[in-house]
Design a protein around this motif. Sequence first.
Motif, PDB file in Angstrom:
ATOM      1  N   ASN A 159       0.831  -1.214   0.000  1.00 51.28           N
ATOM      2  CA  ASN A 159       0.000   0.000   0.000  1.00 51.28           C
ATOM      3  C   ASN A 159       0.860   1.257   0.000  1.00 51.28           C
ATOM      4  O   ASN A 159       0.724   2.148   0.850  1.00 51.28           O
ATOM      5  CB  ASN A 159      -0.956   0.007   1.197  1.00 51.28           C
ATOM      6  N   ILE A 160       1.785   1.292  -0.956  1.00 48.53           N
ATOM      7  CA  ILE A 160       2.685   2.432  -1.089  1.00 48.53           C
ATOM      8  C   ILE A 160       2.654   2.936  -2.524  1.00 48.53           C
ATOM      9  O   ILE A 160       2.065   2.310  -3.409  1.00 48.53           O
ATOM     10  CB  ILE A 160       4.139   2.060  -0.697  1.00 48.53           C
ATOM     11  N   LYS A 161       3.304   4.059  -2.758  1.00 45.05           N
ATOM     12  CA  LYS A 161       3.354   4.657  -4.081  1.00 45.05           C
ATOM     13  C   LYS A 161       4.598   4.167  -4.824  1.00 45.05           C
ATOM     14  O   LYS A 161       5.619   3.859  -4.203  1.00 45.05           O
ATOM     15  CB  LYS A 161       3.384   6.179  -3.964  1.00 45.05           C
ATOM     16  N   PRO A 162       4.542   4.099  -6.157  1.00 46.76           N
ATOM     17  CA  PRO A 162       5.716   3.657  -6.928  1.00 46.76           C
ATOM     18  C   PRO A 162       6.962   4.474  -6.623  1.00 46.76           C
ATOM     19  O   PRO A 162       8.068   3.919  -6.542  1.00 46.76           O
ATOM     20  CB  PRO A 162       5.263   3.852  -8.380  1.00 46.76           C
ATOM     21  N   GLU A 163       6.797   5.795  -6.452  1.00 43.47           N
ATOM     22  CA  GLU A 163       7.964   6.648  -6.213  1.00 43.47           C
ATOM     23  C   GLU A 163       8.579   6.430  -4.837  1.00 43.47           C
ATOM     24  O   GLU A 163       9.657   6.969  -4.543  1.00 43.47           O
ATOM     25  CB  GLU A 163       7.598   8.121  -6.396  1.00 43.47           C
ATOM     26  N   GLU A 164       7.928   5.641  -3.999  1.00 44.40           N
ATOM     27  CA  GLU A 164       8.482   5.295  -2.686  1.00 44.40           C
ATOM     28  C   GLU A 164       9.266   3.982  -2.732  1.00 44.40           C
ATOM     29  O   GLU A 164       9.716   3.490  -1.707  1.00 44.40           O
ATOM     30  CB  GLU A 164       7.350   5.187  -1.658  1.00 44.40           C
ATOM     31  N   CYS A 165       9.423   3.454  -3.945  1.00 41.62           N
ATOM     32  CA  CYS A 165      10.125   2.173  -4.137  1.00 41.62           C
ATOM     33  C   CYS A 165      11.397   2.358  -4.961  1.00 41.62           C
ATOM     34  O   CYS A 165      11.465   3.210  -5.844  1.00 41.62           O
ATOM     35  CB  CYS A 165       9.234   1.190  -4.879  1.00 41.62           C
ATOM     36  N   VAL A 166      12.377   1.520  -4.668  1.00 38.72           N
ATOM     37  CA  VAL A 166      13.571   1.414  -5.502  1.00 38.72           C
ATOM     38  C   VAL A 166      13.668  -0.025  -5.969  1.00 38.72           C
ATOM     39  O   VAL A 166      13.588  -0.955  -5.156  1.00 38.72           O
ATOM     40  CB  VAL A 166      14.851   1.792  -4.735  1.00 38.72           C
ATOM     41  N   TYR A 167      13.824  -0.214  -7.281  1.00 40.59           N
ATOM     42  CA  TYR A 167      14.029  -1.569  -7.811  1.00 40.59           C
ATOM     43  C   TYR A 167      15.504  -1.741  -8.150  1.00 40.59           C
ATOM     44  O   TYR A 167      16.091  -0.917  -8.862  1.00 40.59           O
ATOM     45  CB  TYR A 167      13.177  -1.816  -9.059  1.00 40.59           C
ATOM     46  N   ILE A 168      16.093  -2.829  -7.656  1.00 49.10           N
ATOM     47  CA  ILE A 168      17.521  -3.108  -7.859  1.00 49.10           C
ATOM     48  C   ILE A 168      17.670  -4.418  -8.611  1.00 49.10           C
ATOM     49  O   ILE A 168      17.167  -5.465  -8.178  1.00 49.10           O
ATOM     50  CB  ILE A 168      18.281  -3.194  -6.521  1.00 49.10           C
ATOM     51  N   GLY A 169      18.354  -4.378  -9.753  1.00 48.94           N
ATOM     52  CA  GLY A 169      18.574  -5.583 -10.550  1.00 48.94           C
ATOM     53  C   GLY A 169      19.873  -5.486 -11.318  1.00 48.94           C
ATOM     54  O   GLY A 169      20.638  -4.526 -11.168  1.00 48.94           O
ATOM     55  N   ASP A 170      20.119  -6.489 -12.168  1.00 51.89           N
ATOM     56  CA  ASP A 170      21.390  -6.523 -12.905  1.00 51.89           C
ATOM     57  C   ASP A 170      21.207  -6.588 -14.413  1.00 51.89           C
ATOM     58  O   ASP A 170      22.172  -6.393 -15.153  1.00 51.89           O
ATOM     59  CB  ASP A 170      22.222  -7.733 -12.457  1.00 51.89           C
TER      60      ASP A 170
END
Length: 222
Positions: A159-170
Amino acid sequence: MIKCLIWDLDDTLYYEKEYVLEAFKNVCKYLSSKYKKDYDKVYKRCIKILDEYGRGKNFNILCDEYGFKEDIKKLVEIYRDTKPNLELYEESKEIFNFAKENNLKLGLITDGCSKVQWNKIKALNLEKIIDKIIVTDDYGYGYSKPHEKSYTEIIEYFNIKPEECVYIGDNPNKDFIGAKKLGMKTIRIIHENGDHINDKTNIEFEAELKIRKLSDIVDIIQ
């Protein structure tokens, strides 16, 4: 304000080749026992094929060279049934501790055969660390990254906003496209080893930031 770190799995949190080598060992043990061949030689040849041709045709080439009359699907199942011994990168452990200390939510999105990915997840003990884990293969065909479904499910779960997330990948070819479309921040980790360290893609598909140590995330989100 960042509230959630969402992770890729393979070559982001641990070195994926560790799984590949263990799985190949199981296949080679089966073949060498069944056909009365020297295990060490069969395994060394299997690794040589991997180095020369990459993944995909290893078992076909190995069986052709040795004359093994084997159902490749059987060998794939042995590979996928492997219960590996895996270890998180030390920096993965450190960033997880940081997340816990700072009340950050943790999510994980990974593609690949469901059985294989869940075996890896269990081996890495991630179910006790990650709040929400998604193996896209569990959705069925067509929902692997960069499809937005898994990213959206994480957002709705917390229940959060996309801009409150960080996606980390390679992997710049698929990891960041869906996340960026939703408005998430994106970070590409480039470890010393990994299948995608030299991959390049269009700038619109690439992560906003690139790092070589997961510990750099602390400074970025602070």
